[in-house]
Design a protein around this motif. Sequence first.
Motif, mmCIF file in Angstrom:
data_model
loop_
_atom_site.group_PDB
_atom_site.id
_atom_site.type_symbol
_atom_site.label_atom_id
_atom_site.label_comp_id
_atom_site.label_asym_id
_atom_site.label_seq_id
_atom_site.Cartn_x
_atom_site.Cartn_y
_atom_site.Cartn_z
ATOM 1 N N ARG A 1 -13.367 -29.023 -1.842
ATOM 2 C CA ARG A 1 -13.194 -27.938 -0.869
ATOM 3 C C ARG A 1 -11.789 -27.949 -0.291
ATOM 4 N N ALA A 2 -11.211 -29.130 -0.096
ATOM 5 C CA ALA A 2 -9.844 -29.201 0.416
ATOM 6 C C ALA A 2 -8.856 -28.627 -0.602
ATOM 7 N N ARG A 3 -9.056 -28.981 -1.877
ATOM 8 C CA ARG A 3 -8.179 -28.427 -2.901
ATOM 9 C C ARG A 3 -8.315 -26.912 -2.979
ATOM 10 N N SER A 4 -9.546 -26.429 -2.891
ATOM 11 C CA SER A 4 -9.764 -24.974 -2.931
ATOM 12 C C SER A 4 -9.102 -24.284 -1.749
ATOM 13 N N SER A 5 -9.177 -24.894 -0.573
ATOM 14 C CA SER A 5 -8.543 -24.299 0.608
ATOM 15 C C SER A 5 -7.038 -24.269 0.457
ATOM 16 N N GLN B 1 0.970 -10.723 9.694
ATOM 17 C CA GLN B 1 -0.184 -11.029 10.527
ATOM 18 C C GLN B 1 -1.389 -11.425 9.678
ATOM 19 N N GLY B 2 -1.568 -10.747 8.541
ATOM 20 C CA GLY B 2 -2.664 -11.107 7.658
ATOM 21 C C GLY B 2 -2.532 -12.517 7.114
ATOM 22 N N LEU B 3 -1.299 -12.908 6.771
ATOM 23 C CA LEU B 3 -1.081 -14.269 6.302
ATOM 24 C C LEU B 3 -1.346 -15.281 7.415
ATOM 25 N N SER B 4 -0.924 -14.939 8.639
ATOM 26 C CA SER B 4 -1.139 -15.853 9.763
ATOM 27 C C SER B 4 -2.627 -16.025 10.067
ATOM 28 N N ASN B 5 -3.346 -14.903 10.115
ATOM 29 C CA ASN B 5 -4.774 -14.983 10.445
ATOM 30 C C ASN B 5 -5.603 -15.528 9.295
ATOM 31 N N HIS B 6 -5.053 -15.509 8.081
ATOM 32 C CA HIS B 6 -5.790 -16.085 6.955
ATOM 33 C C HIS B 6 -5.960 -17.599 7.127
ATOM 34 N N LEU B 7 -5.022 -18.230 7.825
ATOM 35 C CA LEU B 7 -5.115 -19.666 8.041
ATOM 36 C C LEU B 7 -6.227 -20.043 9.014
ATOM 37 N N LEU B 8 -6.703 -19.083 9.807
ATOM 38 C CA LEU B 8 -7.745 -19.395 10.783
ATOM 39 C C LEU B 8 -9.052 -19.793 10.120
ATOM 40 N N ALA B 9 -9.252 -19.347 8.872
ATOM 41 C CA ALA B 9 -10.481 -19.735 8.173
ATOM 42 C C ALA B 9 -10.493 -21.224 7.862
ATOM 43 N N TYR B 10 -9.316 -21.859 7.842
ATOM 44 C CA TYR B 10 -9.231 -23.279 7.518
ATOM 45 C C TYR B 10 -8.759 -24.115 8.708
#
Length: 561
Positions: free
Chosen positions: A410-414, A279-288
């Motif tokens: 910023r895209a590379r960092s994301s 779930q943490g991995l899934s919700n981590h994508l919400l920042a991007y």
Amino acid sequence: MAKSFVGPFIVTFAIALFVLLMQILWLYLDDIAGKGLSFFLIMELLAYKCVGLVPLALPLALLISSVMVLGNLAEHYELSSFKSAGVSLLRVMRMLIIFGAISAGVSYLCSDYIIPAANLQFGARMYDIQQKKPTLNMEPGVFNEDFNQFTIRLGDRGDDGRRIEDVLIYDHTKANVGELSQITASNGEMYTSDNGDFFIMRLYDGHQYIEQRPSGREGRSAPFMRTSFDTYTKVFDLSEFQLEVHATSLFSTNRSMLSTWQLREGVDSIATDIAVRKQGLSNHLLAYLPQLPRDTITYRVQQNDPLAFAGADTSLVVEVETTEADSMELLEAAYRPLHAAPRPEERGYTSDSVRHRFLRERQAELETRRAARFAEARRHPLVVGASPWHGVRSLLDSLPKSDHSRIYNRARSSIRSVTAQAQSTLRLLPGIEESRVKHVYDMHMKYSMAVVCIIFVFIGAPMGAIVRKGGFGYPILVSIIFFVIFIILTIFCRKLAESFVVSGVFAGWLPCLILFPISLWITYSAMNDAKLVDTDRAKNALRRARDSKQVAALRRRIAKS
């Protein structure tokens, strides 16, 4: 049958327990030797380990004793008399089956209640012993480093163990600041205090040398100091040689120290941990990628969670449909401080029955804020400039060229952030999954080790009837073969489970599933008076082959004539 079985069973159980204990004892011999342990402490350790070996010794004792008893009956033709009187083999084995069922119950109760406590005490005591330093041993001509930051050499030692000569002591207690100390003495004496807490060395007619590291701006050397003494007393603390007792709670989470219900809770906890990490991995994508839906399932209730209340179902998920309303109202709702929302008591929700309604309202409010942020993101120039979509290049062309480099960075960092998070989760998940499989395997092995007691009765007793030999010769040979097969299957299945080839449940029961058909086949063969090695079929086959050759030769002679 009961009288003839109890004696060999007790003897074989004691022998099996002793052999297994000696095999385990070699693993801990290096940790125990030279520590000055008392006889009662060693007996305590052996007693704890003996309890842990009971589920493994019971099947072996049942196997050997059942082969011995039925083999003795068959050797003296008593089993043939039973069959002639119309008594079946299963009826003869009835008392052995009862013993096997009782042993299965004892094995399970021992595995589930007694062994976890015994392993806990054994693990704690072994940790204390491993942390304890070896017994102080001052031998002449040997540099002793038992004391921390001290090295001692004795030139000679008197017969009384007290008088010493030609003493050399290196003191490294201040080596970190560059100061080295050395003490020499022509003679002296050593002894311990009355309570044994301190080791005292009283030296006579000696010298102390101290050398310091060069210091100062110009690196000038400090003076070399030499001190002479008539009497010098050095006291060493012996507390590090004492056996310290640590709390058993430090080792209570090991799998071998858990009962079945604790292993079941551990499996559930590990499964929850895996779900939380995913779930943490899934919700981590919400920042991007804010367009993705958020996983709002709550697996663990946190103490500081504003949505967690006693008796409230925090895993409730409420779907709220929002539209693009007035932007100012949405932005105000989106960025309103979370702590400004009234608590349930302030809204009049005092009973547990209405807390669910408050939870729904609060969840709906959070979803409204999320929708407001999403609406604001849709009006961003990056999103507006992408309609109609003609690729990343068209989107970048809609922005000033001075911002291209910043957007690319910023895209590379994301991408690096998302990739690192995914790789970290992929590295951790196999280890967590392996721990869950081990918990499942150990839990089902407690049941499997109990069931195999009954299976070994149906292997040992028929094999005794087939072998038709009593005593300790053939029975032990036959029993060891089947017991080694069981041990190999157990180790092999454990490796399969840890390699994720099969599930932990199937791996725990696979040895029983393999041995059970074998036991049925051996029992069926013994009921039909099968032999250990049936040579009649081979003799008949050879006789038929010889006769066919003779007939063929006779036909050739007739054809020639």
